[in-house]
Scaffold this motif. Structure first.
Motif, mmCIF file in Angstrom:
data_model
loop_
_atom_site.group_PDB
_atom_site.id
_atom_site.type_symbol
_atom_site.label_atom_id
_atom_site.label_comp_id
_atom_site.label_asym_id
_atom_site.label_seq_id
_atom_site.Cartn_x
_atom_site.Cartn_y
_atom_site.Cartn_z
ATOM 1 N N PHE A 4 0.819 -1.207 0.000
ATOM 2 C CA PHE A 4 0.000 0.000 0.000
ATOM 3 C C PHE A 4 0.858 1.264 0.000
ATOM 4 N N LEU A 5 1.804 1.335 0.921
ATOM 5 C CA LEU A 5 2.701 2.488 0.964
ATOM 6 C C LEU A 5 3.595 2.515 -0.268
ATOM 7 N N LEU A 11 3.461 6.013 -7.390
ATOM 8 C CA LEU A 11 2.609 6.951 -8.115
ATOM 9 C C LEU A 11 3.079 8.393 -7.927
ATOM 10 N N GLU A 12 3.559 8.717 -6.740
ATOM 11 C CA GLU A 12 4.110 10.058 -6.513
ATOM 12 C C GLU A 12 5.422 10.241 -7.276
ATOM 13 N N ARG A 13 6.276 9.239 -7.232
ATOM 14 C CA ARG A 13 7.566 9.313 -7.921
ATOM 15 C C ARG A 13 7.392 9.540 -9.414
ATOM 16 N N ASP A 14 6.409 8.864 -10.001
ATOM 17 C CA ASP A 14 6.200 8.932 -11.448
ATOM 18 C C ASP A 14 5.301 10.087 -11.865
ATOM 19 N N GLY A 15 4.881 10.908 -10.916
ATOM 20 C CA GLY A 15 4.063 12.064 -11.250
ATOM 21 C C GLY A 15 2.628 11.733 -11.633
ATOM 22 N N GLY A 245 -18.969 7.232 -20.943
ATOM 23 C CA GLY A 245 -19.195 8.359 -20.039
ATOM 24 C C GLY A 245 -19.508 7.957 -18.614
ATOM 25 N N LEU A 246 -19.106 6.752 -18.233
ATOM 26 C CA LEU A 246 -19.461 6.243 -16.910
ATOM 27 C C LEU A 246 -18.413 6.649 -15.871
ATOM 28 N N PRO A 247 -18.826 7.228 -14.749
ATOM 29 C CA PRO A 247 -17.883 7.496 -13.650
ATOM 30 C C PRO A 247 -17.307 6.188 -13.132
ATOM 31 N N LEU A 248 -16.022 6.209 -12.792
ATOM 32 C CA LEU A 248 -15.305 4.981 -12.489
ATOM 33 C C LEU A 248 -14.469 5.138 -11.227
ATOM 34 N N ALA A 249 -14.698 4.257 -10.251
ATOM 35 C CA ALA A 249 -13.896 4.209 -9.034
ATOM 36 C C ALA A 249 -12.990 2.992 -9.102
ATOM 37 N N LEU A 250 -11.680 3.213 -9.049
ATOM 38 C CA LEU A 250 -10.684 2.143 -9.133
ATOM 39 C C LEU A 250 -10.324 1.659 -7.730
ATOM 40 N N LEU A 251 -10.310 0.344 -7.554
ATOM 41 C CA LEU A 251 -9.958 -0.267 -6.272
ATOM 42 C C LEU A 251 -8.877 -1.319 -6.492
ATOM 43 N N LEU A 252 -8.030 -1.531 -5.481
ATOM 44 C CA LEU A 252 -6.891 -2.424 -5.669
ATOM 45 C C LEU A 252 -7.287 -3.883 -5.765
ATOM 46 N N SER A 253 -8.013 -4.389 -4.791
ATOM 47 C CA SER A 253 -8.283 -5.816 -4.663
ATOM 48 C C SER A 253 -6.965 -6.573 -4.503
ATOM 49 N N GLY A 254 -6.876 -7.824 -5.002
ATOM 50 C CA GLY A 254 -5.770 -8.686 -4.632
ATOM 51 C C GLY A 254 -4.536 -8.551 -5.497
ATOM 52 N N GLY A 255 -3.413 -8.981 -4.931
ATOM 53 C CA GLY A 255 -2.137 -9.024 -5.612
ATOM 54 C C GLY A 255 -1.099 -9.569 -4.655
ATOM 55 N N TYR A 256 -0.445 -10.657 -5.055
ATOM 56 C CA TYR A 256 0.461 -11.360 -4.135
ATOM 57 C C TYR A 256 1.698 -11.815 -4.897
ATOM 58 N N ALA A 257 2.396 -10.865 -5.497
ATOM 59 C CA ALA A 257 3.641 -11.163 -6.199
ATOM 60 C C ALA A 257 4.742 -11.499 -5.184
ATOM 61 N N ALA A 258 5.936 -11.745 -5.699
ATOM 62 C CA ALA A 258 7.021 -12.229 -4.838
ATOM 63 C C ALA A 258 7.385 -11.248 -3.739
ATOM 64 N N THR A 259 7.264 -9.945 -4.008
ATOM 65 C CA THR A 259 7.591 -8.924 -3.016
ATOM 66 C C THR A 259 6.504 -7.852 -3.017
ATOM 67 N N PRO A 260 6.346 -7.118 -1.917
ATOM 68 C CA PRO A 260 5.393 -6.004 -1.918
ATOM 69 C C PRO A 260 5.693 -4.979 -3.003
ATOM 70 N N ARG A 261 6.973 -4.740 -3.277
ATOM 71 C CA ARG A 261 7.352 -3.774 -4.306
ATOM 72 C C ARG A 261 6.873 -4.233 -5.683
ATOM 73 N N GLU A 265 4.144 -2.374 -8.087
ATOM 74 C CA GLU A 265 4.428 -2.004 -9.476
ATOM 75 C C GLU A 265 3.322 -2.497 -10.398
ATOM 76 N N LEU A 266 2.808 -3.682 -10.147
ATOM 77 C CA LEU A 266 1.708 -4.197 -10.961
ATOM 78 C C LEU A 266 0.446 -3.360 -10.759
ATOM 79 N N HIS A 267 0.138 -3.022 -9.512
ATOM 80 C CA HIS A 267 -1.029 -2.167 -9.256
ATOM 81 C C HIS A 267 -0.872 -0.812 -9.939
ATOM 82 N N ALA A 268 0.350 -0.308 -9.977
ATOM 83 C CA ALA A 268 0.572 1.017 -10.571
ATOM 84 C C ALA A 268 0.242 1.045 -12.053
ATOM 85 N N THR A 269 0.324 -0.109 -12.733
ATOM 86 C CA THR A 269 -0.019 -0.126 -14.158
ATOM 87 C C THR A 269 -1.462 0.289 -14.387
ATOM 88 N N THR A 270 -2.353 -0.066 -13.477
ATOM 89 C CA THR A 270 -3.762 0.324 -13.618
ATOM 90 C C THR A 270 -3.902 1.837 -13.588
#
Length: 290
Positions: A4-5, A11-15, A245-261, A265-270
């Motif tokens: 999460f952090l 996302l902040e680093r990449d602007g 034209g549909l309003p869209l709320a993005l949510l993380l849901s699951g992701g369990y790659a080898a490391t939190p980082r 990175e995968l979540h950031a692609t969304t």
């Protein structure tokens, strides 16, 4: 928990987001949670009286911090939904806890954030109809149960057939993919069924549970999308919904790659894809009015 952090920092680093884009939520009120969850279950969460079997089903030990974090995530989804109605696209950098039922939690999900958000917004007259697009690798059984008798909320879950939960609660539209399904099979199913979900639901707001546990190598997933396939998935979903034209709320849901980082990175692609889609829409609007 580290994802999460890590995601926020990426996302902040990449602007993709700046300090003014970030809203820190308060905890969801118990009154709002009661729109979905039973008094008995909420009492156990408040006072730490979950039994051992209940904690095993949840997959997490009870603590005050767990309850606080879960309430913050719910409020984050409520806030993101309101912002999506205003801005077109908004995101909660958590949420998508689709295994939480009205009377219990399971599968690392304590409270059902989408269920509460839909009912809070509907209570306030902000929306009438909602669509849940759940592309986590696991079927959205808790959300399906929350909205089982709600004809104005349409639940669409596309997931792995041979994975948890082993006794799914039927959604309005369930698409189960075989173990090892890759980019092309996934894209074909999405191409076929996403328009059906939109047409059948006619929503005022869409919640997109953009789980990244569909990517090959995920510890709890059995599908085989590549990183490029994940981008194609998000581009199709976000592009299709925003073209309507549909309003869209993005949510993380699951992701369990080898490391939190790696997971972050995968979540950031969304989020990168959402920004690209919106930028193209804005350029198109500028050309149309030039």
């Amino acid at each position: 928990m580290g994802k999460f952090l890590a995601l926020r920092r990426i996302l902040e680093r990449d602007g993709i987001i700046g300090p003014r884009d970030i809203v820190e939520p308060q905890e969801a009120s118990w009154e709002d949670l009661a729109l979905v969850h039973t008094p008995e279950y909420m009492d156990k969460l408040r006072h730490g009286t979950l039994g051992r079997a209940e904690e095993r089903r949840l997959g997490l030990p009870w603590s005050p911090a767990l309850v606080r974090r879960s309430r913050l995530a719910v409020r984050g989804t409520i806030d993101a939904a309101w912002m999506a109605l205003e801005d077109g696209v908004a995101a909660n950098l958590a949420g998508g806890t689709h295994h939480a039922f009205p009377d219990h939690g399971e599968g690392f999900c304590v409270l059902n954030d989408v269920g509460v958000a839909v009912r809070v917004l509907r209570r306030g007259g902000w929306i009438r109809r909602a669509l849940v697009v759940d592309l986590d690798v696991h079927q959205g059984n808790g959300t399906a149960a929350v909205f089982a008798d709600d004809p104005e909320t349409f639940t669409f879950s596309m997931h792995g057939a041979g994975n948890y939960p082993f006794k799914p609660t039927p959604s309005d539209l369930d698409v189960a993919l075989p173990d090892g399904a890759g980019d092309e099979e996934y894209q074909e199913a999405l191409r076929r069924f996403l328009p059906e979900a939109v047409n059948r639901s006619r929503p005022d707001l869409v919640f997109y549970l953009a789980g990244v546990d569909v990517v090959a190598g995920d510890r709890f997933g059995r599908l085989a999308l590549t990183r490029a396939g994940l981008v194609r998935r998000d581009r199709r979903v976000i592009g299709t919904l925003r073209a309507e034209g549909l309003p869209l709320a993005l949510l993380l849901s699951g992701g369990y790659a080898a490391t939190p980082r790696r997971t972050a990175e995968l979540h950031a692609t969304t989020h990168r894809t959402a920004r690209e889609v919106e930028a193209r829409r804005e350029r198109g609007a500028m050309k149309a009015t030039a």
